[in-house]
Design an enzyme around this catalytic site. Structure first.
Site, PDB file in Angstrom:
ATOM      1  N   LYS A 130      58.091  37.344  -1.978  1.00 36.18           N
ATOM      2  CA  LYS A 130      58.963  36.168  -2.064  1.00 36.18           C
ATOM      3  C   LYS A 130      60.391  36.583  -1.744  1.00 36.18           C
ATOM      4  CE  LYS A 130      58.703  31.806  -3.103  1.00 36.18           C
ATOM      5  NZ  LYS A 130      57.640  30.929  -2.586  1.00 36.18           N
ATOM      6  N   GLY A 236      56.932  13.058  -1.781  1.00 36.09           N
ATOM      7  CA  GLY A 236      57.642  13.813  -0.757  1.00 36.09           C
ATOM      8  C   GLY A 236      56.775  14.279   0.399  1.00 36.09           C
ATOM      9  N   VAL A 238      54.527  16.558   0.966  1.00 37.07           N
ATOM     10  CA  VAL A 238      53.078  16.750   0.820  1.00 37.07           C
ATOM     11  C   VAL A 238      52.407  15.447   0.382  1.00 37.07           C
ATOM     12  CG1 VAL A 238      51.257  18.001  -0.408  1.00 37.07           C
ATOM     13  CG2 VAL A 238      53.349  19.201   0.253  1.00 37.07           C
ATOM     14  N   ALA A 239      52.981  14.794  -0.619  1.00 36.34           N
ATOM     15  CA  ALA A 239      52.322  13.605  -1.186  1.00 36.34           C
ATOM     16  C   ALA A 239      52.164  12.478  -0.162  1.00 36.34           C
ATOM     17  CB  ALA A 239      53.106  13.111  -2.399  1.00 36.34           C
TER      18      ALA A 239
HETATM   19  P1  NAD Z   1      59.341  17.490  -1.644  1.00 37.17           P
HETATM   20  O1  NAD Z   1      60.638  17.937  -2.196  1.00 37.17           O
HETATM   21  O2  NAD Z   1      59.293  16.958  -0.259  1.00 37.17           O
HETATM   22  O3  NAD Z   1      58.677  16.380  -2.589  1.00 37.17           O
HETATM   23  C1  NAD Z   1      58.792  16.385  -3.972  1.00 37.17           C
HETATM   24  C2  NAD Z   1      59.126  14.963  -4.384  1.00 37.17           C
HETATM   25  O4  NAD Z   1      59.085  14.888  -5.796  1.00 37.17           O
HETATM   26  C3  NAD Z   1      60.517  14.526  -3.946  1.00 37.17           C
HETATM   27  O5  NAD Z   1      60.424  13.322  -3.190  1.00 37.17           O
HETATM   28  C4  NAD Z   1      61.269  14.314  -5.260  1.00 37.17           C
HETATM   29  O6  NAD Z   1      62.168  13.241  -5.195  1.00 37.17           O
HETATM   30  C5  NAD Z   1      60.129  14.030  -6.206  1.00 37.17           C
HETATM   31  N1  NAD Z   1      60.417  14.320  -7.605  1.00 37.17           N
HETATM   32  C6  NAD Z   1      61.117  15.343  -8.134  1.00 37.17           C
HETATM   33  N2  NAD Z   1      61.110  15.275  -9.482  1.00 37.17           N
HETATM   34  C7  NAD Z   1      60.376  14.190  -9.792  1.00 37.17           C
HETATM   35  C8  NAD Z   1      59.985  13.598 -11.018  1.00 37.17           C
HETATM   36  N3  NAD Z   1      60.355  14.123 -12.186  1.00 37.17           N
HETATM   37  N4  NAD Z   1      59.214  12.494 -10.978  1.00 37.17           N
HETATM   38  C9  NAD Z   1      58.826  11.966  -9.799  1.00 37.17           C
HETATM   39  N5  NAD Z   1      59.169  12.481  -8.611  1.00 37.17           N
HETATM   40  C10 NAD Z   1      59.928  13.586  -8.606  1.00 37.17           C
HETATM   41  O7  NAD Z   1      58.349  18.740  -1.806  1.00 37.17           O
HETATM   42  P2  NAD Z   1      56.939  18.933  -1.113  1.00 37.17           P
HETATM   43  O8  NAD Z   1      57.112  19.797   0.085  1.00 37.17           O
HETATM   44  O9  NAD Z   1      56.248  17.622  -0.995  1.00 37.17           O
HETATM   45  O10 NAD Z   1      56.206  19.828  -2.210  1.00 37.17           O
HETATM   46  C11 NAD Z   1      55.747  19.260  -3.425  1.00 37.17           C
HETATM   47  C12 NAD Z   1      55.288  20.380  -4.340  1.00 37.17           C
HETATM   48  O11 NAD Z   1      54.255  21.120  -3.694  1.00 37.17           O
HETATM   49  C13 NAD Z   1      56.383  21.398  -4.661  1.00 37.17           C
HETATM   50  O12 NAD Z   1      56.191  21.846  -5.976  1.00 37.17           O
HETATM   51  C14 NAD Z   1      56.133  22.517  -3.692  1.00 37.17           C
HETATM   52  O13 NAD Z   1      56.588  23.768  -4.180  1.00 37.17           O
HETATM   53  C15 NAD Z   1      54.609  22.495  -3.600  1.00 37.17           C
HETATM   54  N6  NAD Z   1      54.091  23.048  -2.341  1.00 37.17           N
HETATM   55  C16 NAD Z   1      54.467  22.518  -1.151  1.00 37.17           C
HETATM   56  C17 NAD Z   1      53.953  23.053   0.025  1.00 37.17           C
HETATM   57  C18 NAD Z   1      54.330  22.480   1.357  1.00 37.17           C
HETATM   58  O14 NAD Z   1      53.655  22.773   2.355  1.00 37.17           O
HETATM   59  N7  NAD Z   1      55.359  21.657   1.451  1.00 37.17           N
HETATM   60  C19 NAD Z   1      53.034  24.118  -0.017  1.00 37.17           C
HETATM   61  C20 NAD Z   1      52.667  24.629  -1.269  1.00 37.17           C
HETATM   62  C21 NAD Z   1      53.191  24.084  -2.423  1.00 37.17           C
END
Ligand code: NAD
Length: 439
Positions: A130, A236, A238-239
């Site tokens: 990391k 965000g 991923v979702a």
């Molecule tokens: P992102 O920042 O695009 O999405 C996260 C979303 O969560 C944001 O829209 C934010 O506004 C929202 N959020 C934050 N706190 C909140 C809360 N308390 N209640 C409701 N919504 C809230 O991140 P992402 O890339 O979609 O990743 C999501 C998670 O998955 C992270 O924990 C990240 O580490 C993990 N992850 C992502 C990837 C990837 O490919 N992007 C890979 C592995 C793990």
């Protein structure tokens, strides 16, 4: 700042001041296998080695931890290399703020260990590492010139450590930042497609999570996603595509929350004709975790599965993208199992982002089998098969899935790379022999 406790408890800017005063630009903490302890490159920083050597929580014989202060901007850089038996230590670069050097070291050790497990469980020939850049409050994060200089400097730092660590995108880092890193080092992945990289991994990650849900449904004999209700925390990167994959599979309903109204509006517009109940919540509002649903998908932040939330969860399955969902993997993994909820470990299902960039160096082909086999049902190491195997072993051994998956991953992490052997440790050894810290 002369005694051992104060360096560890110092905030990053106080620590940098100490380094500057003592003319220390680089230092390392490197594991000595024979002595079974970490050695520090500079005796004035012995208290850091003492802290690591006595830590029982996050330190797990990390092979090497290398640090530098940026040329400009007074920012602390770290490269945390956990294990390199399977290959070079790979993991994203986090740009984050920390209250103390202890928090910084703990986060680096914990996250790099997590990457070893994620990569090994995915059967990638990569080790785990990391990168961290510690945000200096005096710097404006949104200043493009500052960012460019910082990320180029980090790239230069990565080049100096000869490839024992391969960096990538992570929280706080964006695609443009990765292009800046790439301009100074070849030891990076997740670079923009315009310069030969694999681009944004989020959609791939989303699909992997959906496969994890399907494995859990099969394990519980509950059929497919069709007709199911899913609650999603976060909307965000991923979702958003994950909801698309779930609607394609005819879920009955998705309830989703975010703290960003603009984003909610965008996602609602995208799925306007679908049964999506999207709500704005306050950052401290975790009520989505207690929604009546079949599957709960945490896709926002970590540590949300804890003593407070677990008793109120109504879902049968928990499977989402967020890293480190369990506040304490043992205690809370057990608490979820005790409630009869099926938990699919995060580091098992959110691997597709790293799988997406794992073969960047080997060129691209349509429908790349090295990528897609992770999404097949019959490949031994696919998300689906691994999840099913972990859940079955969890049931037969009466052990929470996170513990089973961790054990499996730790065994796989000890396999040496079939071509290069344990080369990463040799690179670290040569850095020490060549007094990298004086460079
Ligand atoms: P992102 O920042 O695009 O999405 C996260 C979303 O969560 C944001 O829209 C934010 O506004 C929202 N959020 C934050 N706190 C909140 C809360 N308390 N209640 C409701 N919504 C809230 O991140 P992402 O890339 O979609 O990743 C999501 C998670 O998955 C992270 O924990 C990240 O580490 C993990 N992850 C992502 C990837 C990837 O490919 N992007 C890979 C592995 C793990």
């Amino acid at each position: 700042m002369t005694n051992s406790i104060s360096l560890i408890q110092a905030n990053p800017q106080q620590f940098i001041q100490f380094l500057n005063q003592n003319n220390i630009k680089r230092f390392s903490l490197v594991y000595d296998k024979k002595a079974d302890k970490v050695n520090v490159s500079d005796v004035r920083l012995q208290s850091l080695a003492d802290f690591v050597n006595t830590d029982k929580r996050d330190f797990m014989r990390h092979e090497g931890m290398l640090f530098q202060i940026s040329e400009k901007h007074d920012v602390l850089f770290g490269a945390f290399i956990h294990k390199t038996n399977r290959g070079q230590a790979s993991g994203g670069l986090r740009y984050w703020h920390y209250a103390s050097i202890e928090d910084f070291l703990r986060d680096g050790m914990r996250l790099s260990k997590g990457m070893t497990r994620k990569n090994a469980l995915a059967n990638l020939w990569w080790g785990g590492g990391k990168g961290i850049m510690v945000h200096n409050p005096a710097n404006d994060k949104n200043d493009p010139k500052m960012r460019e200089e910082l990320y180029k400097d980090y790239g230069h730092f990565v080049s100096s450590i000869n490839g024992c660590y391969i960096t990538a995108e992570d929280v706080g880092t964006n695609e443009q930042d990765m292009a800046n890193v790439f301009s100074e080092t070849r030891f990076t992945t997740c670079i923009p497609a315009s310069v030969g990289g694999s681009g944004n991994p989020s959609s791939a990650t989303a699909l992997g999570v959906v496969h994890g849900m399907e494995a859990a449904l099969k394990f519980l004999d509950l059929g497919t996603l069709e007709g199911k209700t899913v609650a999603v925390q976060g909307m965000g990167h991923v979702a958003e595509p994950m909801m698309g994959y779930m609607f394609e599979r005819n879920v009955a309903k998705i309830v989703a929350v975010d703290i960003n109204q603009e984003l909610i509006d965008e996602v609602k517009a995208k799925y306007a004709n679908k049964n999506l109940d999207a709500r704005l919540v306050d950052i401290k509002d975790n009520s989505i975790l207690f929604e009546e649903c079949d599957i709960l998908a945490p896709c926002a932040t970590g540590a949300i599965l804890n003593g407070e939330s677990i008793p109120q969860i109504k879902a049968k399955i928990i499977c989402g993208a967020s890293n480190n969902q369990l506040k304490d993997s043992k205690i809370h993994g057990q608490a979820i199992a005790d409630r009869g909820i099926t938990y699919v470990p995060d580091f098992l299902v959110n691997r597709m982002g790293i799988v997406n960039c794992a073969d960047e160096q080997s060129g691209y082909i349509d429908n790349d089998p090295y990528f897609y086999r992770h999404l097949e049902q019959d490949f031994e190491f696919s998300v689906f098969q691994t999840a099913l195997r972990v859940l079955q072993q969890s049931q037969s051994s009466d052990t929470p899935p996170a513990i089973v998956a961790t054990k499996l991953a730790d065994e796989l992490a000890l396999e040496n790379n079939p071509i290069y052997g344990h080369r990463g440790s040799k690179i670290i050894e040569s850095l020490v022999n060549n007094q990298w810290h004086k460079g």
